[in-house]
Write a protein that holds these residues in place. Structure first.
Motif, short mmCIF file in Angstrom:
data_model
loop_
_atom_site.label_atom_id
_atom_site.label_comp_id
_atom_site.label_asym_id
_atom_site.label_seq_id
_atom_site.Cartn_x
_atom_site.Cartn_y
_atom_site.Cartn_z
N GLY A 1 5.96 -8.83 -18.36
CA GLY A 1 4.71 -8.47 -17.73
C GLY A 1 4.83 -7.91 -16.17
O GLY A 1 5.86 -8.40 -15.80
N ARG A 2 3.73 -7.74 -15.63
CA ARG A 2 3.85 -7.39 -14.40
C ARG A 2 3.84 -8.88 -13.39
O ARG A 2 2.95 -9.65 -13.74
CB ARG A 2 2.66 -6.52 -14.09
N ASP A 3 4.58 -8.85 -12.56
CA ASP A 3 4.64 -10.00 -11.71
C ASP A 3 3.62 -9.68 -10.36
O ASP A 3 3.84 -9.12 -9.41
CB ASP A 3 6.09 -10.29 -11.06
N ARG A 4 2.37 -10.35 -10.25
CA ARG A 4 1.48 -10.06 -9.30
C ARG A 4 1.92 -10.60 -8.09
O ARG A 4 0.99 -10.18 -6.90
CB ARG A 4 0.19 -10.46 -10.04
N ASP B 1 2.07 -7.53 -5.56
CA ASP B 1 1.02 -6.72 -5.18
C ASP B 1 0.59 -7.46 -3.72
O ASP B 1 0.18 -6.79 -2.90
CB ASP B 1 0.05 -7.04 -6.14
N ARG C 1 10.64 -1.61 -11.24
CA ARG C 1 10.47 -2.55 -12.41
C ARG C 1 11.09 -1.84 -13.57
O ARG C 1 10.49 -0.75 -14.06
CB ARG C 1 8.78 -2.64 -12.30
N GLY D 1 3.74 2.03 -15.84
CA GLY D 1 4.19 2.71 -14.37
C GLY D 1 4.41 3.99 -14.42
O GLY D 1 4.88 4.69 -15.54
N GLY E 1 8.49 -0.15 -15.08
CA GLY E 1 7.53 -1.08 -15.72
C GLY E 1 6.51 -0.35 -16.61
O GLY E 1 6.29 0.80 -16.80
N GLU F 1 6.41 2.28 -5.96
CA GLU F 1 6.66 1.57 -6.97
C GLU F 1 6.95 2.62 -8.17
O GLU F 1 6.29 3.44 -8.52
CB GLU F 1 5.50 0.83 -7.55
#
Length: 353
Positions: A206-209, A212, A200, A231, A228, A225
């Motif tokens: 933003g975070r791409d869920r 997950d 990332r 992160g 980001g 990971e």
């Protein structure tokens, strides 16, 4: 003296500048508003950095929140030149002042329409990077037309069109990677527990869920990971790239070049960018038949299938790479770009005699 301008979005432009500068025989100054700590200078005695102020009021800049942004595109003729912006005024003055003092034989802009035009208005020859995507708008057309040469960081097999406004085809040099001098040790790839690396980068939002959920679906897979917002970051991810059976990554030019240098098996996830830059890069990657490409709106089930298929391909030949390093023309790319700069510099000096 050769000048290089590295854009401040993400860290890839600055890393690419250092990689190319290492192959230039002349002294180099890199002018940038990027965080210089995000990349390693390979030769500080010959390669210098001139920090420039940012040209906006966002993070890292001296904000003037009550001042409105006025006419940022100059009626659609430029990309970003708001009236009364103090950072823009100072960085342009620093750029032209540096040119007046050091008289560079050529300036490579990676990338900025405004820096390209400001440089050419000093009578300095410019070489500019043409990024992927559709770039036939008025600002790009103008900038392309004033350059002495145009280069692209993709392989020759992906095409060498004549950009809008130019009279000659651009010059594809291959993928310029900070890791081009290394060769992957793939002894750990394809053996033991399957390993997926999810990168990332610093240029996204933003975070791409969805990922997950993909991670939770892949039983028995070691999921790592990096990057980001918030992160875990490592200054040198080379060993992680080489150990992973599959690497999930955005499709930025520097990201793809680094993955190709590691000969990684890739699942590319193009992020939305102006002019469709990452979609175009992913399409070029897909056209070579290396790795998998998924869309902005792909379902979790589709993403899981893409990762599993890539895992199967990677694990079917333990220790082998994907072939992307050769296909993306990593070896020699920085040197080829440096040679373009030196040729333009030599031509300008000959013409000045």
């Amino acid at each position: 003296m050769i000048g290089m301008y590295a854009h401040h979005h993400g860290s890839g432009h600055l890393q690419r500048a250092f990689a190319v500068a290492a192959h230039v025989d002349d002294e180099v100054t890199i002018l940038t508003s990027a965080n210089v700590e995000a990349a390693t200078n390979p030769d500080p005695t010959r390669i210098r950095v001139l920090p420039l102020p940012l040209d906006h009021d966002g993070p890292g800049a001296v904000a003037e929140p009550d001042r409105p942004v006025l006419e940022p595109t100059a009626g659609g003729r430029l990309h970003w030149a708001p009236l009364g912006q103090p950072g823009l005024r100072r960085r342009t003055a620093m750029l032209t002042g540096w040119i007046d003092t050091h008289r560079p034989t050529v300036m490579w802009t990676d990338v900025s329409v405004e820096v390209t035009l400001a440089t050419r208005l000093t009578g300095t020859p410019v070489v500019s990077t043409v990024l992927p995507g559709r770039r036939d708008d008025i600002p790009h057309t103008l900038a392309h037309g004033v350059c002495s040469a145009l280069v692209a960081g993709w392989p020759r097999s992906a095409g060498a069109p004549v950009p809008a406004g130019a009279t000659e085809p651009l010059i594809p040099v291959g993928g310029v990677s900070r890791f081009a001098g290394r060769h992957p040790d793939q002894a750990d790839r394809g053996h033991g527990r399957a390993r997926v690396l999810h990168l990332r980068g610093s240029g996204g939002s933003g975070r791409d869920r969805r990922w997950d959920a993909v991670r939770d679906e892949l039983d028995g897979v070691e999921w790592v990971e990096l990057g980001g917002p918030g992160g875990r970051w490592v200054s040198d991810p080379w060993s992680e790239l080489c150990r992973a059976d599959v690497v999930i990554s955005a499709a930025g030019q520097s990201s793809v070049a680094d993955l190709a240098a590691a000969d990684a098996h890739v699942v590319a996830v193009p992020e939305e960018r102006p002019f469709g830059e990452q979609d175009d890069t992913a399409a070029k990657l897909d056209g070579l038949g290396h790795g998998a490409v998924v869309g902005h709106d792909s379902t979790v089930a589709h993403l899981v299938r893409a990762v599993r298929r890539t895992l199967e391909r990677s694990r079917s030949t333990p220790g082998a790479g994907s072939g992307l390093r050769e296909a993306w023309e990593i070896d020699g790319a920085a040197g080829r770009l440096a040679a373009v700069l030196e040729t333009v510099a030599a031509d300008s000096m000959a013409g000045a005699r």
